[in-house]
Design an enzyme around this catalytic site. Sequence first.
Site, PDB file in Angstrom:
ATOM      1  CB  SER A 136      36.787  42.228  45.971  1.00  0.00           C
ATOM      2  OG  SER A 136      35.647  42.269  46.831  1.00  0.00           O
ATOM      3  CE1 TYR A 149      38.275  46.380  48.782  1.00  0.00           C
ATOM      4  CE2 TYR A 149      36.246  45.268  48.174  1.00  0.00           C
ATOM      5  CZ  TYR A 149      37.558  45.215  48.574  1.00  0.00           C
ATOM      6  OH  TYR A 149      38.167  44.001  48.772  1.00  0.00           O
TER       7      TYR A 149
END
Length: 244
Positions: A136, A149
Amino acid sequence: MKSIIVTGASSGIGRATAEAFLEQGHKVGLIARRGDRLAEIAVKHKDAVVLPVDVTDEGAMQAAFDKFLDLTGRLDVLFNNAGSFGPAAAIDRVELDDFDNVLNVNVRGMFIAAQLAFRQMKDQDPRGGRIINNGSLSAHSPRPDSVCYTVSKHAITGLTRSLMLDGRDFDIACGQIDIGNARTNMVEDLNARFKAEDPRSRGLATMDVKDAARSVLHMADLPLEANVPFMTVMANQMPYAGRG
């Protein structure tokens, strides 16, 4: 035709990528908890293998891999994609159980899938294969209120670097794709939250999830003598580069 497993295949980037592989004529094992959503893909594609399983369950994952390998005899590619965003909050408002849940899916789940793929690719004949981890942009430039996250995706970068090194002697290539703002349910939910907080906001810049899938397809199509260690593909108008 390659034999490929995609985790988190029921929606978002995983589903778009699984469908892209299937459209190229590959045999694709579809892993996710929601078997009904996986069945929707399999109805349209004869080479789809539905494998409903929780990626954090080691025994169930082993059984899913075994079922797929009984059909294919080998594993050429793993797209290690399943993930969870978790609570959108600063660290002082995050419950430890929520943090643990994100790490369980995003780190433990991806570790289990990579371990099973690595073991198979190392021992099969001819040996070798490719593992593609879904990282990510949060592993480089996090957005606010993404601590769970972001921590998990930094861990995945460590996993990728270790597998790149450890896989060399066994013709196993490992790379990571860092995707920014593909139009998935997760991104649309974030957009809705931002707009609710500021109705004048234009929201997040996004891109078609199929463009992310095509990037994964490119990595998977490379011969094993070549590798993309890290690829970033993102919505062009994202404020990822530069200073404000």
